[in-house]
Motif scaffolding. Structure first.
Motif, PDB file in Angstrom:
ATOM      1  N   GLU A 193      -0.993  -0.826  15.209  1.00 34.47           N
ATOM      2  CA  GLU A 193      -0.196  -0.336  16.338  1.00 34.47           C
ATOM      3  C   GLU A 193       1.259  -0.144  15.888  1.00 34.47           C
ATOM      4  OE1 GLU A 193      -1.480   0.531  19.186  1.00 34.47           O
ATOM      5  OE2 GLU A 193      -3.480  -0.116  18.567  1.00 34.47           O
ATOM      6  N   THR A 194       2.025   0.617  16.680  1.00 39.76           N
ATOM      7  CA  THR A 194       3.406   0.929  16.323  1.00 39.76           C
ATOM      8  C   THR A 194       4.234  -0.334  16.103  1.00 39.76           C
ATOM      9  OG1 THR A 194       3.331   3.009  17.533  1.00 39.76           O
ATOM     10  CG2 THR A 194       5.509   2.085  17.110  1.00 39.76           C
ATOM     11  N   GLU A 195       4.126  -1.287  17.027  1.00 37.97           N
ATOM     12  CA  GLU A 195       4.935  -2.504  16.902  1.00 37.97           C
ATOM     13  C   GLU A 195       4.534  -3.338  15.689  1.00 37.97           C
ATOM     14  OE1 GLU A 195       1.783  -3.124  20.151  1.00 37.97           O
ATOM     15  OE2 GLU A 195       3.128  -1.537  19.455  1.00 37.97           O
ATOM     16  N   GLU A 196       3.278  -3.226  15.276  1.00 40.14           N
ATOM     17  CA  GLU A 196       2.847  -3.948  14.070  1.00 40.14           C
ATOM     18  C   GLU A 196       3.411  -3.283  12.811  1.00 40.14           C
ATOM     19  OE1 GLU A 196      -1.402  -5.789  15.621  1.00 40.14           O
ATOM     20  OE2 GLU A 196      -1.344  -3.711  14.911  1.00 40.14           O
ATOM     21  N   TYR A 197       3.443  -1.955  12.809  1.00 37.68           N
ATOM     22  CA  TYR A 197       4.074  -1.271  11.682  1.00 37.68           C
ATOM     23  C   TYR A 197       5.550  -1.649  11.593  1.00 37.68           C
ATOM     24  CZ  TYR A 197       0.003   1.722  10.797  1.00 37.68           C
ATOM     25  OH  TYR A 197      -1.246   2.180  10.466  1.00 37.68           O
ATOM     26  N   ALA A 198       6.231  -1.731  12.741  1.00 39.54           N
ATOM     27  CA  ALA A 198       7.642  -2.118  12.742  1.00 39.54           C
ATOM     28  C   ALA A 198       7.821  -3.527  12.169  1.00 39.54           C
ATOM     29  CB  ALA A 198       8.193  -2.034  14.165  1.00 39.54           C
ATOM     30  N   ARG A 199       6.907  -4.406  12.517  1.00 43.53           N
ATOM     31  CA  ARG A 199       6.974  -5.783  12.013  1.00 43.53           C
ATOM     32  C   ARG A 199       6.784  -5.821  10.489  1.00 43.53           C
ATOM     33  NH1 ARG A 199       2.616 -10.300  14.103  1.00 43.53           N
ATOM     34  NH2 ARG A 199       2.892 -11.801  12.406  1.00 43.53           N
ATOM     35  N   LEU A 200       5.854  -5.036   9.973  1.00 43.11           N
ATOM     36  CA  LEU A 200       5.631  -4.996   8.531  1.00 43.11           C
ATOM     37  C   LEU A 200       6.795  -4.312   7.816  1.00 43.11           C
ATOM     38  CD1 LEU A 200       1.815  -4.184   8.450  1.00 43.11           C
ATOM     39  CD2 LEU A 200       2.935  -6.399   8.183  1.00 43.11           C
ATOM     40  N   ASN A 201       7.405  -3.348   8.477  1.00 45.22           N
ATOM     41  CA  ASN A 201       8.607  -2.718   7.926  1.00 45.22           C
ATOM     42  C   ASN A 201       9.704  -3.758   7.748  1.00 45.22           C
ATOM     43  OD1 ASN A 201      10.491  -0.813   7.130  1.00 45.22           O
ATOM     44  ND2 ASN A 201      10.972  -0.169   9.212  1.00 45.22           N
ATOM     45  N   ALA A 202       9.880  -4.603   8.752  1.00 41.76           N
ATOM     46  CA  ALA A 202      10.899  -5.656   8.669  1.00 41.76           C
ATOM     47  C   ALA A 202      10.582  -6.678   7.584  1.00 41.76           C
ATOM     48  CB  ALA A 202      11.012  -6.351  10.026  1.00 41.76           C
ATOM     49  N   ALA A 203       9.288  -6.821   7.250  1.00 39.32           N
ATOM     50  CA  ALA A 203       8.872  -7.786   6.216  1.00 39.32           C
ATOM     51  C   ALA A 203       9.028  -7.224   4.806  1.00 39.32           C
ATOM     52  CB  ALA A 203       7.428  -8.205   6.450  1.00 39.32           C
ATOM     53  N   GLY A 204       9.396  -5.936   4.689  1.00 40.61           N
ATOM     54  CA  GLY A 204       9.630  -5.378   3.359  1.00 40.61           C
ATOM     55  C   GLY A 204       8.758  -4.208   2.987  1.00 40.61           C
ATOM     56  N   CYS A 205       7.936  -3.724   3.913  1.00 41.06           N
ATOM     57  CA  CYS A 205       7.068  -2.577   3.619  1.00 41.06           C
ATOM     58  C   CYS A 205       7.883  -1.283   3.651  1.00 41.06           C
ATOM     59  CB  CYS A 205       5.937  -2.506   4.632  1.00 41.06           C
ATOM     60  SG  CYS A 205       4.758  -1.181   4.311  1.00 41.06           S
ATOM     61  N   ASP A 206       7.819  -0.506   2.571  1.00 44.53           N
ATOM     62  CA  ASP A 206       8.554   0.751   2.509  1.00 44.53           C
ATOM     63  C   ASP A 206       7.725   1.934   2.990  1.00 44.53           C
ATOM     64  OD1 ASP A 206      11.043  -0.186   1.108  1.00 44.53           O
ATOM     65  OD2 ASP A 206       9.567  -0.770  -0.393  1.00 44.53           O
ATOM     66  N   GLY A 207       6.417   1.862   2.803  1.00 41.64           N
ATOM     67  CA  GLY A 207       5.599   3.010   3.164  1.00 41.64           C
ATOM     68  C   GLY A 207       4.154   2.629   3.406  1.00 41.64           C
ATOM     69  N   VAL A 208       3.418   3.559   4.010  1.00 35.06           N
ATOM     70  CA  VAL A 208       2.005   3.335   4.315  1.00 35.06           C
ATOM     71  C   VAL A 208       1.206   4.564   3.893  1.00 35.06           C
ATOM     72  CG1 VAL A 208       0.291   2.975   6.132  1.00 35.06           C
ATOM     73  CG2 VAL A 208       2.487   1.785   6.235  1.00 35.06           C
ATOM     74  N   THR A 209       0.076   4.302   3.257  1.00 32.54           N
ATOM     75  CA  THR A 209      -0.885   5.360   2.943  1.00 32.54           C
ATOM     76  C   THR A 209      -2.026   5.286   3.941  1.00 32.54           C
ATOM     77  OG1 THR A 209      -0.383   5.397   0.576  1.00 32.54           O
ATOM     78  CG2 THR A 209      -2.565   6.160   1.240  1.00 32.54           C
ATOM     79  N   ILE A 210      -2.366   6.415   4.542  1.00 30.61           N
ATOM     80  CA  ILE A 210      -3.492   6.446   5.487  1.00 30.61           C
ATOM     81  C   ILE A 210      -4.255   7.752   5.257  1.00 30.61           C
ATOM     82  CG2 ILE A 210      -2.027   7.413   7.334  1.00 30.61           C
ATOM     83  CD1 ILE A 210      -4.778   4.897   8.061  1.00 30.61           C
ATOM     84  N   PHE A 211      -5.516   7.643   4.913  1.00 32.10           N
ATOM     85  CA  PHE A 211      -6.346   8.830   4.684  1.00 32.10           C
ATOM     86  C   PHE A 211      -7.206   9.098   5.910  1.00 32.10           C
ATOM     87  CE2 PHE A 211      -6.644   8.154  -0.213  1.00 32.10           C
ATOM     88  CZ  PHE A 211      -5.312   8.498  -0.327  1.00 32.10           C
ATOM     89  N   GLN A 212      -7.250  10.357   6.337  1.00 32.20           N
ATOM     90  CA  GLN A 212      -8.176  10.732   7.395  1.00 32.20           C
ATOM     91  C   GLN A 212      -9.587  10.856   6.837  1.00 32.20           C
ATOM     92  OE1 GLN A 212      -7.272  10.752  10.530  1.00 32.20           O
ATOM     93  NE2 GLN A 212      -9.318  11.252  11.286  1.00 32.20           N
ATOM     94  N   GLU A 213      -9.695  10.908   5.523  1.00 33.30           N
ATOM     95  CA  GLU A 213     -10.948  11.043   4.763  1.00 33.30           C
ATOM     96  C   GLU A 213     -11.490  12.461   4.874  1.00 33.30           C
ATOM     97  OE1 GLU A 213     -10.922   8.658   3.037  1.00 33.30           O
ATOM     98  OE2 GLU A 213     -10.801   6.726   4.026  1.00 33.30           O
ATOM     99  N   THR A 214     -11.844  12.928   6.072  1.00 32.36           N
ATOM    100  CA  THR A 214     -12.180  14.337   6.301  1.00 32.36           C
ATOM    101  C   THR A 214     -11.756  14.701   7.716  1.00 32.36           C
ATOM    102  OG1 THR A 214     -13.917  16.017   6.459  1.00 32.36           O
ATOM    103  CG2 THR A 214     -14.536  13.765   7.016  1.00 32.36           C
ATOM    104  N   TYR A 215     -11.354  15.971   7.874  1.00 32.63           N
ATOM    105  CA  TYR A 215     -10.966  16.465   9.196  1.00 32.63           C
ATOM    106  C   TYR A 215     -12.133  17.155   9.899  1.00 32.63           C
ATOM    107  CZ  TYR A 215      -6.150  15.484   7.857  1.00 32.63           C
ATOM    108  OH  TYR A 215      -4.983  14.851   7.467  1.00 32.63           O
ATOM    109  N   ASP A 216     -13.275  17.227   9.230  1.00 31.53           N
ATOM    110  CA  ASP A 216     -14.484  17.789   9.836  1.00 31.53           C
ATOM    111  C   ASP A 216     -15.076  16.716  10.754  1.00 31.53           C
ATOM    112  OD1 ASP A 216     -17.156  18.459  10.398  1.00 31.53           O
ATOM    113  OD2 ASP A 216     -17.371  19.580   8.528  1.00 31.53           O
TER     114      ASP A 216
END
Length: 358
Positions: free
Chosen positions: A139-162
């Motif tokens: 969730e958005t607030e969880e990403y914000a929390r991990l950002n504050a812990a030192g996370c610079d970026g996130v990789t997320i694959f949709q795998e396929t758009y089909d």
């Protein structure tokens, strides 16, 4: 004769023109694309190539992705690293010279909750200048929390758009919710992360349509969140335990074409290339638009310290018996990849930014 002879190779190509390029097997066209992609990459990135390494924290997973070596139904040894094991992994990678890491898990919120990821990020800050995550969507607030812990970026694959193929390939688990996963990059941006890496797993569906859809999602994100640093990865499906579908596999020439067209359409984004690819392919591909490659990689949980990479850490039987998510196809060390880049006239970069003390 090429059916694209009247198409101008530029960053305003429409989907019809891109599909014409994808379906044209004229070697002269591929050479034209490669030259244009190389020229654009040199203009925006010079001769630098960034190096990073993946680090698997856990292989527990709650999903049933039929193509994945970690999926929940597979009877493989499951484990996640404890605090001491994570520290040993960080030390082994830092000793090899790595300063940029990608922390990965299987997609099990139960086994690797945000609190676990937060602790791993805080520990990583002692060793690395750039830290990214590839985990289950949050969730958005969880990403914000991990950002504050030192996370610079996130990789997320949709795998396929089909979406029809997606439903077949992800029959159960939270990952079966296509829309929730598709919206994850927006939540990452809203959470304040400065780097987002997107991608598809080439080999799951018609790659031509997947690449067009990936480009469309990237353009939409760039318009809504122009301050984010975007990158794309193009992993190809590698052999796994029980996935036998061969109808959508992507050739070397097709992957080069995908990289070149993406570079021409998106001059400023990063393009990553992992050790799923062979050493010989990576040695050539770095010339056509790639800006970041992994090196000295292990895709097993505890695969750096546990496999005896350091004289101080003898091989761990739990790691030796543990199955990796996929087979590494370029097993060269960090030093060997660095030497390859220098031999080809590139400037290997271990970190391209550093946070200044407040």
């Amino acid at each position: 004769m090429s059916n694209t002879k009247n198409i101008t190779i530029c960053n305003t190509l429409c989907n019809t023109e891109i599909l014409a390029i994808f379906n044209d097997h004229d070697p002269a066209l591929l050479e034209q694309l490669a030259q244009e992609a190389q020229k654009i990459t040199r203009r925006y990135f010079g001769r630098t190539i960034s190096l990073y390494a993946p680090l698997y924290l856990s292989n527990h997973c709650a999903n049933q992705c039929v193509y994945c070596g970690f999926h929940a139904s597979l009877k493989i040894p499951r484990r996640k690293l404890n605090e001491q094991e994570i520290e040993a992994e960080y030390q082994a990678l830092a000793h090899a010279g790595i300063q940029s890491i990608l922390l990965l898990t299987g997609e099990s919120r139960q086994h690797t909750p945000p609190e676990y990821l937060e602790a791993a990020l805080k520990a990583a800050k002692k060793y690395f200048a750039n830290i990214a995550l590839e985990v289950y969507p949050l969730e958005t607030e969880e990403y914000a929390r991990l950002n504050a812990a030192g996370c610079d970026g996130v990789t997320i694959f949709q795998e396929t758009y089909d979406q029809a193929r997606y439903k077949i390939l992800h029959p159960a688990g939270k990952k079966s919710n296509y829309a929730y996963r598709y919206d994850a990059p927006r939540r990452i941006a809203l959470g304040g992360l400065r780097q987002i890496t997107l991608g598809v797993l080439l080999g799951l569906a018609d790659w031509r349509q997947d690449i067009l859809a990936l480009h469309a999602q990237l353009r939409s994100l760039e318009k809504e969140f122009p301050g984010v640093d975007y990158a794309i990865s193009f992993p190809r499906l590698r052999g796994t335990y029980d996935y036998k579908e061969k109808n959508y596999l992507v050739s070397d020439a097709e992957l080069v074409k995908i990289i070149c067209v993406t570079r021409i359409l998106f001059p400023r984004i990063g393009i990553n290339l992992s050790t799923r690819e062979s050493a010989s392919f990576r040695d050539r591909a770095v010339h056509f638009g790639v800006t970041k490659i992994s090196a000295g990689s292990s895709t097993a949980v505890g695969g750096y310290a546990g496999l005896g990479a350091s004289p101080a850490c003898p091989p761990d039987r739990a790691v030796l018996e543990n199955a990796p998510q996929f087979a590494v196809n370029d097993e060269r060390s960090v030093a060997a990849v660095k030497a390859m880049l220098e031999k080809q006239g590139f400037d290997p970069v271990f970190t391209d930014w550093r946070c200044l003390a407040a």
